[in-house]
Design a protein around this motif. Structure first.
Motif, PDB file in Angstrom:
ATOM      1  N   GLY A 155     -25.426 -75.173  57.705  1.00  0.00           N
ATOM      2  CA  GLY A 155     -24.937 -73.939  57.111  1.00  0.00           C
ATOM      3  C   GLY A 155     -24.968 -72.782  58.077  1.00  0.00           C
ATOM      4  N   GLN A 156     -24.599 -71.650  57.559  1.00  0.00           N
ATOM      5  CA  GLN A 156     -24.521 -70.441  58.377  1.00  0.00           C
ATOM      6  C   GLN A 156     -24.470 -69.239  57.453  1.00  0.00           C
ATOM      7  OE1 GLN A 156     -19.947 -70.827  59.302  1.00  0.00           O
ATOM      8  NE2 GLN A 156     -20.609 -68.756  59.776  1.00  0.00           N
ATOM      9  N   GLU A 157     -24.447 -68.078  58.032  1.00  0.00           N
ATOM     10  CA  GLU A 157     -24.113 -66.866  57.304  1.00  0.00           C
ATOM     11  C   GLU A 157     -22.873 -66.283  57.969  1.00  0.00           C
ATOM     12  OE1 GLU A 157     -26.132 -62.883  55.411  1.00  0.00           O
ATOM     13  OE2 GLU A 157     -27.246 -63.991  56.926  1.00  0.00           O
ATOM     14  N   ILE A 158     -21.789 -66.198  57.208  1.00  0.00           N
ATOM     15  CA  ILE A 158     -20.589 -65.538  57.727  1.00  0.00           C
ATOM     16  C   ILE A 158     -20.894 -64.048  57.719  1.00  0.00           C
ATOM     17  CG2 ILE A 158     -18.150 -65.055  57.407  1.00  0.00           C
ATOM     18  CD1 ILE A 158     -17.924 -67.681  55.832  1.00  0.00           C
ATOM     19  N   GLY A 159     -21.041 -63.487  58.893  1.00  0.00           N
ATOM     20  CA  GLY A 159     -21.357 -62.068  59.023  1.00  0.00           C
ATOM     21  C   GLY A 159     -20.095 -61.261  59.204  1.00  0.00           C
ATOM     22  N   ASP A 160     -19.575 -60.730  58.140  1.00  0.00           N
ATOM     23  CA  ASP A 160     -18.342 -59.949  58.170  1.00  0.00           C
ATOM     24  C   ASP A 160     -18.672 -58.510  57.790  1.00  0.00           C
ATOM     25  OD1 ASP A 160     -15.608 -59.405  58.383  1.00  0.00           O
ATOM     26  OD2 ASP A 160     -15.007 -61.021  57.041  1.00  0.00           O
ATOM     27  N   SER A 161     -17.684 -57.650  57.835  1.00  0.00           N
ATOM     28  CA  SER A 161     -17.875 -56.271  57.406  1.00  0.00           C
ATOM     29  C   SER A 161     -16.532 -55.714  56.944  1.00  0.00           C
ATOM     30  CB  SER A 161     -18.439 -55.408  58.527  1.00  0.00           C
ATOM     31  OG  SER A 161     -17.513 -55.331  59.592  1.00  0.00           O
ATOM     32  N   PHE A 162     -16.631 -54.640  56.184  1.00  0.00           N
ATOM     33  CA  PHE A 162     -15.446 -53.884  55.786  1.00  0.00           C
ATOM     34  C   PHE A 162     -15.795 -52.411  55.891  1.00  0.00           C
ATOM     35  CE2 PHE A 162     -12.849 -51.631  52.660  1.00  0.00           C
ATOM     36  CZ  PHE A 162     -11.601 -51.910  53.192  1.00  0.00           C
ATOM     37  N   SER A 166      -9.240 -54.911  52.308  1.00  0.00           N
ATOM     38  CA  SER A 166     -10.054 -54.249  51.292  1.00  0.00           C
ATOM     39  C   SER A 166     -11.360 -55.024  51.191  1.00  0.00           C
ATOM     40  CB  SER A 166      -9.342 -54.234  49.930  1.00  0.00           C
ATOM     41  OG  SER A 166      -9.283 -55.551  49.406  1.00  0.00           O
ATOM     42  N   LEU A 167     -12.328 -54.437  50.517  1.00  0.00           N
ATOM     43  CA  LEU A 167     -13.596 -55.133  50.327  1.00  0.00           C
ATOM     44  C   LEU A 167     -13.386 -56.429  49.556  1.00  0.00           C
ATOM     45  CD1 LEU A 167     -16.658 -55.382  50.419  1.00  0.00           C
ATOM     46  CD2 LEU A 167     -16.730 -54.014  48.332  1.00  0.00           C
ATOM     47  N   ARG A 168     -12.641 -56.346  48.468  1.00  0.00           N
ATOM     48  CA  ARG A 168     -12.426 -57.545  47.649  1.00  0.00           C
ATOM     49  C   ARG A 168     -11.651 -58.609  48.411  1.00  0.00           C
ATOM     50  NH1 ARG A 168     -11.521 -54.876  41.616  1.00  0.00           N
ATOM     51  NH2 ARG A 168     -13.596 -53.917  41.562  1.00  0.00           N
ATOM     52  N   GLU A 169     -10.698 -58.194  49.206  1.00  0.00           N
ATOM     53  CA  GLU A 169      -9.948 -59.160  50.003  1.00  0.00           C
ATOM     54  C   GLU A 169     -10.864 -59.815  51.036  1.00  0.00           C
ATOM     55  OE1 GLU A 169      -6.688 -58.373  53.167  1.00  0.00           O
ATOM     56  OE2 GLU A 169      -5.623 -58.682  51.245  1.00  0.00           O
ATOM     57  N   THR A 170     -11.778 -59.065  51.621  1.00  0.00           N
ATOM     58  CA  THR A 170     -12.748 -59.618  52.573  1.00  0.00           C
ATOM     59  C   THR A 170     -13.602 -60.681  51.890  1.00  0.00           C
ATOM     60  OG1 THR A 170     -12.774 -57.527  53.793  1.00  0.00           O
ATOM     61  CG2 THR A 170     -14.615 -59.031  54.174  1.00  0.00           C
ATOM     62  N   LEU A 171     -14.078 -60.382  50.681  1.00  0.00           N
ATOM     63  CA  LEU A 171     -14.843 -61.361  49.907  1.00  0.00           C
ATOM     64  C   LEU A 171     -13.996 -62.591  49.589  1.00  0.00           C
ATOM     65  CD1 LEU A 171     -16.447 -58.851  47.374  1.00  0.00           C
ATOM     66  CD2 LEU A 171     -17.701 -60.128  49.127  1.00  0.00           C
ATOM     67  N   VAL A 217     -21.312 -53.971  47.911  1.00  0.00           N
ATOM     68  CA  VAL A 217     -20.604 -54.736  46.884  1.00  0.00           C
ATOM     69  C   VAL A 217     -21.127 -54.337  45.502  1.00  0.00           C
ATOM     70  CG1 VAL A 217     -20.065 -57.055  46.051  1.00  0.00           C
ATOM     71  CG2 VAL A 217     -20.324 -56.653  48.515  1.00  0.00           C
ATOM     72  N   SER A 218     -20.211 -53.968  44.614  1.00  0.00           N
ATOM     73  CA  SER A 218     -20.610 -53.580  43.256  1.00  0.00           C
ATOM     74  C   SER A 218     -20.492 -54.772  42.317  1.00  0.00           C
ATOM     75  CB  SER A 218     -19.706 -52.460  42.752  1.00  0.00           C
ATOM     76  OG  SER A 218     -18.404 -52.957  42.503  1.00  0.00           O
ATOM     77  N   ALA A 219     -21.042 -54.635  41.137  1.00  0.00           N
ATOM     78  CA  ALA A 219     -20.902 -55.663  40.106  1.00  0.00           C
ATOM     79  C   ALA A 219     -19.426 -55.855  39.758  1.00  0.00           C
ATOM     80  CB  ALA A 219     -21.714 -55.280  38.872  1.00  0.00           C
ATOM     81  N   ASP A 220     -18.659 -54.775  39.753  1.00  0.00           N
ATOM     82  CA  ASP A 220     -17.215 -54.884  39.475  1.00  0.00           C
ATOM     83  C   ASP A 220     -16.508 -55.688  40.561  1.00  0.00           C
ATOM     84  OD1 ASP A 220     -17.442 -53.436  37.124  1.00  0.00           O
ATOM     85  OD2 ASP A 220     -16.870 -51.522  38.065  1.00  0.00           O
ATOM     86  N   ASP A 221     -16.912 -55.499  41.827  1.00  0.00           N
ATOM     87  CA  ASP A 221     -16.331 -56.292  42.915  1.00  0.00           C
ATOM     88  C   ASP A 221     -16.631 -57.770  42.727  1.00  0.00           C
ATOM     89  OD1 ASP A 221     -15.331 -54.026  44.344  1.00  0.00           O
ATOM     90  OD2 ASP A 221     -17.307 -53.734  45.254  1.00  0.00           O
ATOM     91  N   LEU A 222     -17.871 -58.070  42.397  1.00  0.00           N
ATOM     92  CA  LEU A 222     -18.250 -59.471  42.184  1.00  0.00           C
ATOM     93  C   LEU A 222     -17.464 -60.075  41.026  1.00  0.00           C
ATOM     94  CD1 LEU A 222     -22.136 -59.408  42.603  1.00  0.00           C
ATOM     95  CD2 LEU A 222     -20.458 -60.465  44.116  1.00  0.00           C
ATOM     96  N   ALA A 223     -17.360 -59.357  39.940  1.00  0.00           N
ATOM     97  CA  ALA A 223     -16.634 -59.860  38.776  1.00  0.00           C
ATOM     98  C   ALA A 223     -15.161 -60.091  39.105  1.00  0.00           C
ATOM     99  CB  ALA A 223     -16.778 -58.895  37.609  1.00  0.00           C
ATOM    100  N   ALA A 224     -14.580 -59.225  39.905  1.00  0.00           N
ATOM    101  CA  ALA A 224     -13.160 -59.344  40.246  1.00  0.00           C
ATOM    102  C   ALA A 224     -12.900 -60.542  41.143  1.00  0.00           C
ATOM    103  CB  ALA A 224     -12.672 -58.063  40.929  1.00  0.00           C
ATOM    104  N   VAL A 225     -13.855 -60.858  41.992  1.00  0.00           N
ATOM    105  CA  VAL A 225     -13.674 -61.961  42.943  1.00  0.00           C
ATOM    106  C   VAL A 225     -14.099 -63.261  42.302  1.00  0.00           C
ATOM    107  CG1 VAL A 225     -14.420 -62.884  45.166  1.00  0.00           C
ATOM    108  CG2 VAL A 225     -13.876 -60.467  44.939  1.00  0.00           C
TER     109      VAL A 225
END
Length: 172
Positions: free
Chosen positions: A98-105, A128-133, A164-172
């Motif tokens: 495994g790994q950690e994908i270290g990205d940013s927005f 966008s943040l959601r697109e990055t996710l 990342v907000s709860a709304d971002d998580l829910a949307a993704v």
């Protein structure tokens, strides 16, 4: 954690519960111990699995040769295959790739811990943040399809910098 337990059950071919860690760093990246010290610590404390989730190509899965200086001594960092030979004990402990994908927005960290991958997945970015996710999750799903096995992603430290907000998580 439930996803990690499901993965361990799949990998170990048993329907039991397993104790493990899916997000541990080493001196391959920004951790504070050699990978063999980290693996030994978890194995000696009764853990059943461990994912060394160093970021991106600074990872034991990279296949690269790498040495660092520890206490004034040049030390070779062991690749994942060597660590697995040294630490895996069938039926009791395994190092899961495994790994950690270290990205940013926009300068804020967007990290995904990836469990059971077969190669390093680089940060995909996004407009966008959601697109990055979404891009990271798409890449992880593609890796699972390529390998024909479960490859899982979990958002690492979602409230680091309150990116990342709860709304971002829910949307993704």
């Amino acid at each position: 954690m439930m996803l990690a337990l499901l993965l361990a059950s799949t990998c170990l071919q048993d329907a039991s519960w397993y104790k493990g860690n899916t997000h541990a760093h080493t001196l391959w990246d920004d951790g504070d111990a050699l990978p063999e010290a980290v693996a030994g610590w978890y194995r000696s404390r009764g853990y059943h699995f461990l994912v060394l989730s160093d970021h991106n190509e600074r990872n034991a899965m990279s296949g690269r040769e790498r040495s660092i200086t520890v206490d004034g001594v040049a030390t070779r960092l062991k690749p994942l295959e060597e660590l697995q030979r040294d630490f895996d004990k069938p039926g009791s402990f395994m190092l899961v790739p495994g790994q950690e994908i270290g990205d940013s927005f926009r300068g804020k960290l967007v990290h995904h811990a990836v469990v059971n991958s077969g190669r390093i997945l680089m940060p995909p970015g996004g407009t966008s943040l959601r697109e990055t996710l979404e891009h990271a999750l798409y890449d992880v799903a593609g890796e699972g399809d390529r390998l024909k096995r479960p490859v899982l992603a979990q958002l690492s430290h979602p409230n680091l910098g309150w990116t990342v907000s709860a709304d971002d998580l829910a949307a993704v």
